[in-house]
Design an enzyme around this catalytic site. Structure first.
Site, PDB file in Angstrom:
ATOM      1  N   GLU A   1       0.936  -1.222   0.144  1.00  0.00           N
ATOM      2  CA  GLU A   1       0.001  -0.074  -0.154  1.00  0.00           C
ATOM      3  C   GLU A   1       1.088   1.042   0.076  1.00  0.00           C
ATOM      4  OE1 GLU A   1      -3.397  -0.060  -0.083  1.00  0.00           O
ATOM      5  OE2 GLU A   1      -3.310  -2.305  -0.073  1.00  0.00           O
TER       6      GLU A   1
ATOM      7  N   CYS B   1      -2.124   9.567   2.199  1.00  0.00           N
ATOM      8  CA  CYS B   1      -1.528   8.778   1.091  1.00  0.00           C
ATOM      9  C   CYS B   1      -2.511   9.205  -0.096  1.00  0.00           C
ATOM     10  CB  CYS B   1      -1.281   7.357   1.175  1.00  0.00           C
ATOM     11  SG  CYS B   1      -2.880   6.729   1.549  1.00  0.00           S
TER      12      CYS B   1
HETATM   13  N1  LIG Z   1      -1.503   3.348   0.174  1.00  0.00           N
HETATM   14  C1  LIG Z   1      -1.572   3.560   1.533  1.00  0.00           C
HETATM   15  O1  LIG Z   1      -2.299   3.053   2.108  1.00  0.00           O
HETATM   16  C2  LIG Z   1      -0.334   4.519   2.203  1.00  0.00           C
HETATM   17  C3  LIG Z   1      -0.800   4.715   3.600  1.00  0.00           C
HETATM   18  C4  LIG Z   1      -0.046   5.432   4.410  1.00  0.00           C
HETATM   19  C5  LIG Z   1       1.277   6.073   3.708  1.00  0.00           C
HETATM   20  N2  LIG Z   1       1.487   5.686   2.437  1.00  0.00           N
HETATM   21  C6  LIG Z   1       2.943   6.129   2.123  1.00  0.00           C
HETATM   22  O2  LIG Z   1       3.649   6.169   2.795  1.00  0.00           O
HETATM   23  C7  LIG Z   1       4.702   7.051   2.792  1.00  0.00           C
HETATM   24  C8  LIG Z   1       4.640   7.734   4.262  1.00  0.00           C
HETATM   25  O3  LIG Z   1       4.701   7.065   5.263  1.00  0.00           O
HETATM   26  P1  LIG Z   1       6.000   6.747   6.027  1.00  0.00           P
HETATM   27  O4  LIG Z   1       7.132   7.559   5.970  1.00  0.00           O
HETATM   28  O5  LIG Z   1       5.835   6.044   7.351  1.00  0.00           O
HETATM   29  O6  LIG Z   1       6.773   5.368   5.084  1.00  0.00           O
HETATM   30  P2  LIG Z   1       8.121   4.715   4.936  1.00  0.00           P
HETATM   31  O7  LIG Z   1       8.287   3.939   3.781  1.00  0.00           O
HETATM   32  O8  LIG Z   1       9.399   5.462   5.252  1.00  0.00           O
HETATM   33  O9  LIG Z   1       7.936   3.819   6.475  1.00  0.00           O
HETATM   34  C9  LIG Z   1       7.164   2.525   6.528  1.00  0.00           C
HETATM   35  C10 LIG Z   1       7.585   1.564   7.274  1.00  0.00           C
HETATM   36  O10 LIG Z   1       8.906   0.972   6.884  1.00  0.00           O
HETATM   37  C11 LIG Z   1       9.957   1.015   7.759  1.00  0.00           C
HETATM   38  N3  LIG Z   1      11.050   1.461   7.077  1.00  0.00           N
HETATM   39  C12 LIG Z   1      11.373   2.742   6.739  1.00  0.00           C
HETATM   40  N4  LIG Z   1      12.543   2.592   6.087  1.00  0.00           N
HETATM   41  C13 LIG Z   1      13.055   1.161   6.015  1.00  0.00           C
HETATM   42  C14 LIG Z   1      14.099   0.570   5.377  1.00  0.00           C
HETATM   43  N5  LIG Z   1      14.932   1.446   4.669  1.00  0.00           N
HETATM   44  N6  LIG Z   1      13.950  -0.762   5.200  1.00  0.00           N
HETATM   45  C15 LIG Z   1      13.038  -1.402   5.916  1.00  0.00           C
HETATM   46  N7  LIG Z   1      11.884  -0.854   6.568  1.00  0.00           N
HETATM   47  C16 LIG Z   1      11.815   0.485   6.525  1.00  0.00           C
HETATM   48  C17 LIG Z   1       9.625   1.911   8.789  1.00  0.00           C
HETATM   49  O11 LIG Z   1       9.836   1.561  10.123  1.00  0.00           O
HETATM   50  C18 LIG Z   1       7.845   1.899   8.808  1.00  0.00           C
HETATM   51  O12 LIG Z   1       7.434   0.911   9.856  1.00  0.00           O
HETATM   52  C19 LIG Z   1       4.071   8.049   1.750  1.00  0.00           C
HETATM   53  O13 LIG Z   1       4.656   7.653   0.466  1.00  0.00           O
HETATM   54  C20 LIG Z   1       2.720   7.734   1.752  1.00  0.00           C
HETATM   55  O14 LIG Z   1       1.874   8.038   0.538  1.00  0.00           O
HETATM   56  C21 LIG Z   1       0.533   4.921   1.908  1.00  0.00           C
HETATM   57  C1  LIG Z   2     -25.381  12.256  11.432  1.00  0.00           C
HETATM   58  C2  LIG Z   2     -26.722  12.202  10.682  1.00  0.00           C
HETATM   59  C3  LIG Z   2     -26.736  11.804   9.398  1.00  0.00           C
HETATM   60  C4  LIG Z   2     -25.465  11.291   8.517  1.00  0.00           C
HETATM   61  C5  LIG Z   2     -24.381  11.919   8.327  1.00  0.00           C
HETATM   62  C6  LIG Z   2     -23.268  11.610   7.703  1.00  0.00           C
HETATM   63  C7  LIG Z   2     -23.365  11.049   6.578  1.00  0.00           C
HETATM   64  C8  LIG Z   2     -21.904  12.415   7.798  1.00  0.00           C
HETATM   65  C9  LIG Z   2     -20.839  12.214   7.241  1.00  0.00           C
HETATM   66  C10 LIG Z   2     -19.640  12.618   7.618  1.00  0.00           C
HETATM   67  C11 LIG Z   2     -18.298  12.442   6.915  1.00  0.00           C
HETATM   68  C12 LIG Z   2     -18.374  12.574   5.368  1.00  0.00           C
HETATM   69  C13 LIG Z   2     -17.313  12.329   7.563  1.00  0.00           C
HETATM   70  C14 LIG Z   2     -15.960  12.247   6.930  1.00  0.00           C
HETATM   71  C15 LIG Z   2     -15.397  10.952   7.295  1.00  0.00           C
HETATM   72  C16 LIG Z   2     -13.936  10.864   6.890  1.00  0.00           C
HETATM   73  C17 LIG Z   2     -13.203   9.751   7.220  1.00  0.00           C
HETATM   74  C18 LIG Z   2     -13.831   8.686   7.899  1.00  0.00           C
HETATM   75  C19 LIG Z   2     -11.817  10.090   6.826  1.00  0.00           C
HETATM   76  C20 LIG Z   2     -10.927   8.800   6.753  1.00  0.00           C
HETATM   77  C21 LIG Z   2      -9.555   8.836   6.340  1.00  0.00           C
HETATM   78  C22 LIG Z   2      -8.931   7.724   6.179  1.00  0.00           C
HETATM   79  C23 LIG Z   2      -9.288   6.445   6.353  1.00  0.00           C
HETATM   80  C24 LIG Z   2      -7.527   7.902   5.692  1.00  0.00           C
HETATM   81  C25 LIG Z   2      -6.588   6.804   5.255  1.00  0.00           C
HETATM   82  C26 LIG Z   2      -5.469   7.098   4.826  1.00  0.00           C
HETATM   83  C27 LIG Z   2      -4.507   6.623   4.118  1.00  0.00           C
HETATM   84  C28 LIG Z   2      -5.267   5.092   3.494  1.00  0.00           C
HETATM   85  C29 LIG Z   2      -3.444   6.744   3.534  1.00  0.00           C
HETATM   86  O1  LIG Z   2      -2.786   7.595   4.274  1.00  0.00           O
HETATM   87  C30 LIG Z   2     -27.996  11.400   8.572  1.00  0.00           C
HETATM   88  C31 LIG Z   2     -28.192  12.222   7.578  1.00  0.00           C
HETATM   89  C32 LIG Z   2     -27.808   9.804   8.117  1.00  0.00           C
HETATM   90  C33 LIG Z   2     -29.052  11.194   9.788  1.00  0.00           C
HETATM   91  C34 LIG Z   2     -29.238  12.547  10.560  1.00  0.00           C
HETATM   92  C35 LIG Z   2     -27.840  12.320  11.360  1.00  0.00           C
END
Ligand SMILES: NC(=O)c1ccc[n+]([C@@H]2O[C@H](COP(=O)([O-])OP(=O)(O)OC[C@H]3O[C@@H](n4cnc5c(N)ncnc54)[C@H](O)[C@@H]3O)[C@@H](O)[C@H]2O)c1
Ligand SMILES: CC1=C(/C=C/C(C)=C/C=C/C(C)=C/C=C/C=C(C)/C=C/C=C(C)/C=C/C=C(\C)C=O)C(C)(C)CCC1
Length: 533
Positions: free
Chosen positions: A228, A262
């Protein structure tokens, strides 16, 4: 929910010589087969649910300590997110885990006596490596998938979020079955020691640079990986967009978790005619979200550490563009103001680097053609994309550019619901998880057939000495004839017309049966009504 009285432990790396023992214990416990019992998995998930609930104040305090994450975001995107994940997996696990019968069309009717089925087998002992930006969600959501699937797991939290790493270690190791689930803390040496072990799957979330290290190491032992990773995510804003809405929603994508997301947009490809209006709407949205300025807001997080602060600041220092919103930085507080920079080249630091912070570029374009060409040249397979335009423009963007996921008319909503699959494409990630996909990610789908002894009379044809006349009979019964010619066109031969006429125009046997039944029913009703008259 208050976190004031919570005590946070000092960070301590796991001793390197313990790591092979930890990995061996995870493998050994898997071999006891206890994790294969669905009821055992459900109990572990229930324990994890209550562990997260009971550790809530300390988790909130740890997130505040590590990232200055507000309680609102800590609850929404980490703690309650994980509780919902546990509940979903507990509720559906019996269904996910049971054998699935394989029937038509996968199994031809001629083989239906062989009881083809898919068994969902846990992959084994897995390693889960987490990043810093959502130190709980992105470490424990994969764990929920691994527990559901029946795997044992070793977790390696990010060493940058020290308090979270230590609280998670205590939480997992005191509340779950310690012979099956452990946490190794540390940085590169500890991760390398973990990668030197044999795993049945490695689930890695983090940067593409480290993703490559993990994939290379895993390849040495042909270990499957789920990666990811990050991406340079574009947003498209055309002159048909609702500009006020686009500005507010895109700003949300860059202020949530201080833009350390990310999937948040890195740059906005915007029709040049609407740049001035869009910029004004950005400023309005900023004022609405931060009436006293962003720095004074209790809601805006901080950058995780000085290294990442300087990485983001350098993008601002190196840009040749013009700051049109924000721009303030303060190293003492690791504060970076939500910032938009109007740039004129894709070589600009604001487009070349993944910002992973509260800053983004606006790049004016002449047309949607132009925008699509620029996006393809910056990053062909980003993790996400966003498009704000007319229905047909949004559809065109979706058709002509791929991404891990996409949201129309908003920032990262496709990634904000914890039960829908999430993952990258190409170099932004391999594999997906969340909801059922989390179970699937750690599961081997094992096809099983069972040949009844009596069937040997029918199957005898396969044994030597071969008999070509029997082969021809077998082929006639089991190999379908094409209804198309060498140019790819449908051939309307005798059997086509027979099927059309006797099938009443339906394309399948089921459809034909339905039409026949309908015809007979109508006929019966007509007769009945005539008789009544
Ligand atoms: N696609 C996704 O769901 C997602 C989610 C969060 C972050 N990211 C990406 O991750 C990056 C930021 O996160 P980060 O800085 O924690 O990432 P990172 O790659 O630096 O670190 C992630 C993990 O890898 C380990 N790590 C770091 N350097 C390493 C090495 N040389 N060898 C082995 N392991 C090592 C770290 O200890 C950590 O646990 C961004 O590029 C972001 O877009 C992607
Ligand atoms: C409250 C009542 C109702 C409904 C309300 C609703 C639908 C509210 C919606 C709120 C929103 C849009 C909240 C936003 C949520 C954002 C989230 C969960 C963000 C998550 C982020 C993540 C997972 C990040 C991940 C990052 C990654 C993978 C990498 O870096 C009704 C209308 C239904 C009824 C009345 C009351």
């Amino acid at each position: 929910m208050a976190a004031k009285d919570a005590t946070l432990p000092q960070f301590e790396a796991t001793a390197l010589d313990l790591i092979p023992k930890v990995a061996s214990a995870a493998r050994g416990t898997f071999r006891t087969h206890k994790t294969k019992k669905v009821q055992w998995r459900i109990v572990q998930l229930r324990k994890l649910y209550w562990a997260i609930e009971d550790f809530r104040p300390r988790l909130i305090a740890a997130l505040m300590h590590d990232l200055h994450k507000s309680e609102f975001e800590a609850v929404l995107t980490e703690i309650d997110w994980l509780l919902k994940d546990c509940m979903f997996m507990i509720k559906h696990l019996n269904d996910f885990a049971k054998d699935e019968k394989l029937g038509s069309p996968a199994v031809p009717i001629t083989y239906s006596m062989m009881n083809f089925r898919t068994r969902k087998e846990p992959l084994g002992a897995v390693l889960i490596i987490g990043p810093y930006n959502y130190p709980l969600q992105l470490l424990l959501a994969p764990l929920i998938g691994a527990i559901g699937a029946g795997c044992t797991a070793v977790l390696k939290p990010s060493e940058l979020t020290t308090a979270c790493a230590m609280v998670v270690k205590e939480m997992i190791e005191t509340r779950l079955d310690r012979s099956a689930f452990t946490v190794v803390n540390g940085a590169i040496p500890e991760t390398n020691a973990l990668l030197a072990e044999k795993w049945d799957k490695i689930f890695f979330t983090g940067s593409d640079v480290v993703g490559k290290i993990v994939a290379k190491k895993a390849a040495e032992t042909l270990t499957p990986v789920c990666l990811e990773l990050g991406g340079k995510n574009p947003a498209f804003v055309t002159k048909n967009a609702n500009l006020a809405l686009a500005a507010r929603r895109l700003l949300w994508g860059k202020t949530h978790n201080s833009g350390q997301v990310c999937m948040s947009q890195n740059y906005v490809l915007i029709d040049k005619q609407v740049v001035p209006a869009f910029t004004e709407f950005l400023k309005v949205a900023y004022k609405d979200m931060f009436p006293d300025g962003a720095k004074a807001s209790p809601d805006l997080g901080r950058i995780v550490n000085a290294r990442h602060f300087h990485r983001i600041k350098k993008m601002l220092d190196d840009t040749k563009g013009k700051v049109v919103m924000g721009g303030e930085v303060d190293e003492a507080e690791l504060y970076i103001e939500p910032t938009a920079v109007l740039v004129s080249s894709t070589d600009d630091s604001m487009i070349k680097e993944e910002s992973f912070g509260p800053i983004f570029a606006l790049y004016p374009v002449n047309s949607l053609d132009d925008a699509l060409n620029v996006a393809a040249s910056v990053h062909r397979t980003p993790l996400s994309l966003y498009t704000f335009g007319s229905k047909s423009e949004n559809e065109r963007v979706l058709n002509e550019m791929t991404s891990g996921g996409a949201t129309l008319n908003d920032s990262f909503f496709h990634g904000s619901v914890n039960t829908v699959p999430f993952g990258g494409v190409g170099d932004s990630g391999w594999g997906s998880y969340r909801g059922k996909a989390s179970f699937d990610c750690f599961t081997h789908f094992r096809t099983i057939a069972e040949t009844p002894s009596w069937a040997d009379k029918i199957l005898r044809v396969r044994y030597m000495p071969y008999d070509m006349s029997k082969m021809r009979l077998l082929a006639r019964l089991t190999t379908p004839k094409p209804n198309f010619d060498r140019s790819g066109s449908i051939v309307r031969g005798f059997s086509y017309w027979v099927k059309l006429i006797f099938g009443l125009g339906a394309s399948s046997a089921k459809g034909a049966l339905f039409r026949w039944l309908l015809l007979l029913a109508v006929n019966y009703l007509l007769k009945a009504s005539r008789a009544a008259r």
